[in-house]
Design a protein around this motif. Structure first.
Motif, PDB file in Angstrom:
ATOM      1  N   SER A  28       0.864  -1.184   0.000  1.00  0.00           N
ATOM      2  CA  SER A  28       0.000   0.000   0.000  1.00  0.00           C
ATOM      3  C   SER A  28       0.899   1.232   0.000  1.00  0.00           C
ATOM      4  O   SER A  28       1.756   1.398   0.867  1.00  0.00           O
ATOM      5  CB  SER A  28      -0.889  -0.007   1.251  1.00  0.00           C
ATOM      6  OG  SER A  28      -1.215   1.321   1.610  1.00  0.00           O
ATOM      7  N   GLN A  30      -0.050   4.265   0.454  1.00  0.00           N
ATOM      8  CA  GLN A  30      -0.486   5.115   1.570  1.00  0.00           C
ATOM      9  C   GLN A  30       0.265   4.731   2.855  1.00  0.00           C
ATOM     10  O   GLN A  30       0.721   5.598   3.609  1.00  0.00           O
ATOM     11  CB  GLN A  30      -1.996   4.919   1.764  1.00  0.00           C
ATOM     12  CG  GLN A  30      -2.626   5.899   2.721  1.00  0.00           C
ATOM     13  CD  GLN A  30      -4.130   5.660   2.841  1.00  0.00           C
ATOM     14  OE1 GLN A  30      -4.679   4.722   2.260  1.00  0.00           O
ATOM     15  NE2 GLN A  30      -4.798   6.512   3.594  1.00  0.00           N
ATOM     16  N   ARG A  34       3.014   6.742   5.029  1.00  0.00           N
ATOM     17  CA  ARG A  34       2.756   6.966   6.459  1.00  0.00           C
ATOM     18  C   ARG A  34       4.007   6.624   7.278  1.00  0.00           C
ATOM     19  O   ARG A  34       4.343   7.300   8.237  1.00  0.00           O
ATOM     20  CB  ARG A  34       1.574   6.088   6.887  1.00  0.00           C
ATOM     21  CG  ARG A  34       0.982   6.462   8.213  1.00  0.00           C
ATOM     22  CD  ARG A  34      -0.228   5.602   8.530  1.00  0.00           C
ATOM     23  NE  ARG A  34      -1.444   6.061   7.896  1.00  0.00           N
ATOM     24  CZ  ARG A  34      -2.531   5.302   7.714  1.00  0.00           C
ATOM     25  NH1 ARG A  34      -2.524   4.034   8.084  1.00  0.00           N
ATOM     26  NH2 ARG A  34      -3.614   5.794   7.155  1.00  0.00           N
ATOM     27  N   PHE A 116     -10.274   4.971   2.785  1.00  0.00           N
ATOM     28  CA  PHE A 116      -8.806   4.989   2.741  1.00  0.00           C
ATOM     29  C   PHE A 116      -8.195   5.381   4.089  1.00  0.00           C
ATOM     30  O   PHE A 116      -7.043   5.041   4.359  1.00  0.00           O
ATOM     31  CB  PHE A 116      -8.305   5.865   1.589  1.00  0.00           C
ATOM     32  CG  PHE A 116      -8.481   5.207   0.251  1.00  0.00           C
ATOM     33  CD1 PHE A 116      -7.654   4.150  -0.130  1.00  0.00           C
ATOM     34  CD2 PHE A 116      -9.488   5.599  -0.620  1.00  0.00           C
ATOM     35  CE1 PHE A 116      -7.816   3.509  -1.354  1.00  0.00           C
ATOM     36  CE2 PHE A 116      -9.673   4.967  -1.843  1.00  0.00           C
ATOM     37  CZ  PHE A 116      -8.835   3.917  -2.212  1.00  0.00           C
ATOM     38  N   ASN A 117      -8.987   6.036   4.921  1.00  0.00           N
ATOM     39  CA  ASN A 117      -8.484   6.384   6.258  1.00  0.00           C
ATOM     40  C   ASN A 117      -8.541   5.238   7.256  1.00  0.00           C
ATOM     41  O   ASN A 117      -8.034   5.363   8.367  1.00  0.00           O
ATOM     42  CB  ASN A 117      -9.267   7.573   6.824  1.00  0.00           C
ATOM     43  CG  ASN A 117      -8.771   8.876   6.213  1.00  0.00           C
ATOM     44  OD1 ASN A 117      -7.601   8.968   5.820  1.00  0.00           O
ATOM     45  ND2 ASN A 117      -9.639   9.852   6.105  1.00  0.00           N
ATOM     46  N   TYR A 224      -6.771   6.542  -4.638  1.00  0.00           N
ATOM     47  CA  TYR A 224      -6.203   7.403  -3.594  1.00  0.00           C
ATOM     48  C   TYR A 224      -4.715   7.574  -3.878  1.00  0.00           C
ATOM     49  O   TYR A 224      -3.962   6.595  -3.925  1.00  0.00           O
ATOM     50  CB  TYR A 224      -6.407   6.767  -2.222  1.00  0.00           C
ATOM     51  CG  TYR A 224      -5.853   7.616  -1.102  1.00  0.00           C
ATOM     52  CD1 TYR A 224      -6.632   8.618  -0.512  1.00  0.00           C
ATOM     53  CD2 TYR A 224      -4.547   7.439  -0.644  1.00  0.00           C
ATOM     54  CE1 TYR A 224      -6.116   9.410   0.507  1.00  0.00           C
ATOM     55  CE2 TYR A 224      -4.023   8.228   0.373  1.00  0.00           C
ATOM     56  CZ  TYR A 224      -4.810   9.210   0.943  1.00  0.00           C
ATOM     57  OH  TYR A 224      -4.307  10.002   1.938  1.00  0.00           O
ATOM     58  N   PRO A 226      -1.469   9.220  -2.447  1.00  0.00           N
ATOM     59  CA  PRO A 226      -0.840   9.943  -1.334  1.00  0.00           C
ATOM     60  C   PRO A 226       0.108  11.004  -1.887  1.00  0.00           C
ATOM     61  O   PRO A 226       0.519  10.924  -3.049  1.00  0.00           O
ATOM     62  CB  PRO A 226      -0.045   8.847  -0.607  1.00  0.00           C
ATOM     63  CG  PRO A 226      -0.531   7.550  -1.140  1.00  0.00           C
ATOM     64  CD  PRO A 226      -1.037   7.825  -2.523  1.00  0.00           C
ATOM     65  N   ALA A 306      -2.712  14.768  -0.614  1.00  0.00           N
ATOM     66  CA  ALA A 306      -3.244  13.538  -1.210  1.00  0.00           C
ATOM     67  C   ALA A 306      -4.361  13.946  -2.165  1.00  0.00           C
ATOM     68  O   ALA A 306      -4.982  14.991  -2.006  1.00  0.00           O
ATOM     69  CB  ALA A 306      -3.785  12.634  -0.129  1.00  0.00           C
TER      70      ALA A 306
END
Ligand SMILES: O=C(O)CCC(=O)C(=O)O
Ligand SMILES: [Fe+2]
Length: 368
Positions: A28, A30, A34, A116-117, A224, A226, A306
């Protein structure tokens, strides 16, 4: 009928089921960002020729046409001419006055953001299975050494009901199903209106395109992207054209990411708040005998923010014979073969997207 077809990417397609291909599992993006927002692994760094040019290098900021759907529905001839020009010259346009309530658009964006969160462990419950393209993951990843896109996605069949696979729907997420269903219905209405006008332009009655689909399917790809510390080196989505009949895209109002290939250069599509971006897919290109082009497009990323986008694809029944309609072969020779749509899908999904290369499969030899 359940004959098996081997795919180039190693997947197996069993006729009559929905699994049309598979994509190899990838991390991922994202989650990667992170954990470390600076690092861009080698697999995401595009070859020099494929990198997004700095936007200041864009020669001219041309804008794609804007079509007023209400005028079109009311039979406005000038608007119909504009649509004809948009489909021929651009293959892309934005629609305004489409009647989809702002709240429906807002809800749709909100539930996609909520999805996505979610923590990764939660999202993984909806991960794509082997031999399936629905679910949370990536698309068109067919080899371990291919360049990867800087984005995550969830892909769902939304219509008809029988085509849905609810195991990929994050139904525990409050409001997700309701928002998607409502948006899906609205998009169905809007796409019918657009197709009615395009049918007239193609010399058919207004139900022409509807009939050619036999059964209209609808799917959604929720993207999504990022932020990326090196936006000039990566792509959010590699160049491709869409394999359905038409696509309707809902994108963030304040971040430009989508680019289309126009006369050899990449042009950004600047968002108009609450408008929908519509593009012609490979199927309409073939039906129109190449009059309306399915244009190559890609998405770039942003250093600070994003971006999300939601692409809704209108897709004909996989059993149809895809080829130019009679009315489009009166003034020019046939440019496209007739082939079973399922064979085209398997051909396209079995390889990495390489711009428009896969549509050559639809063309008669020596026609470009
Ligand atoms: O994010 C975008 O603007 C483009 C997405 C797209 O082309 C797709 O999902 O097919
Ligand atoms: Fe696309």
């Amino acid at each position: 009928m359940d004959s098996e077809v081997e795919l180039e990417n190693g997947g197996i397609k069993v006729d009559g089921e929905l699994g049309w291909g598979k994509s190899l599992p990838v991390p991922s993006v994202q989650e990667m960002v992170r954990n470390d927002s600076e690092f861009v692994p080698e697999r995401y760094i595009q070859e020099s020729k494929d990198r997004p040019l700095d936007s200041t290098f864009c020669p001219k900021f041309n804008e794609i046409p804007v079509i007023d759907l209400t005028l079109l529905i009311n039979g406005d001839e000038d608007e119909l001419d504009k649509l004809d020009f948009a489909c021929k010259e651009w293959g892309f346009f934005q629609i305004i006055n489409h009647g989809v309530p702002e709240e429906v658009l807002g809800e749709m964006k909100a539930v996609v953001a909520d999805f996505f969160n979610l923590p990764l462990e939660e999202k993984k419950k909806y991960a794509m299975a082997e031999n399936d393209l629905q679910g949370y993951g990536q698309a068109y990843v067919v080899s371990e050494d291919q360049k990867l896109d800087w984005g995550d996605l969830i892909y769902l069949m939304t219509s008809p009901l029988e085509a849905r696979n609810m195991k990929y729907w994050p139904t525990t997420l409050s409001g997700f199903k309701e928002a998607v269903e409502e948006y899906s219905r609205e998009i169905e209405r809007v796409s019918e209106e657009i197709m009615a006008s395009v049918s007239l332009l193609m010399g058919m009655d207004k139900n022409g395109l509807k009939r050619l689909h036999v059964v209209r399917k609808q799917s959604m790809r929720m993207n999504y992207y990022p932020p990326c510390s090196k936006p000039d080196l990566v792509l959010g989505v590699s160049p491709h054209s869409d394999g359905g009949s038409i696509t309707l895209l809902l994108q963030d109002d304040d971040i430009t990411g989508l680019q289309i290939r126009y006369k050899g250069t990449w042009l950004p599509v600047k968002p108009i708040p609450n408008a929908l971006v519509v593009n012609i897919g490979d199927v309409v290109e073939a039906w129109s005998n190449g009059m309306y082009k399915s244009i190559e497009h890609r998405a770039v990323t942003n250093e600070n923010k994003a971006r999300m986008s939601i692409a809704t694809f209108v897709i004909p029944h996989e059993g149809i014979e895809l080829g130019p309609v009679e009315s489009m072969m009166q003034d020019q020779p046939r440019m496209y073969k007739t082939m079973k749509y399922l064979d085209y899908i398997i051909h396209s999904l079995g390889r990495k997207m390489d711009g428009k290369a896969h549509t050559n499969f639809l063309k008669l030899e020596n026609k470009s």
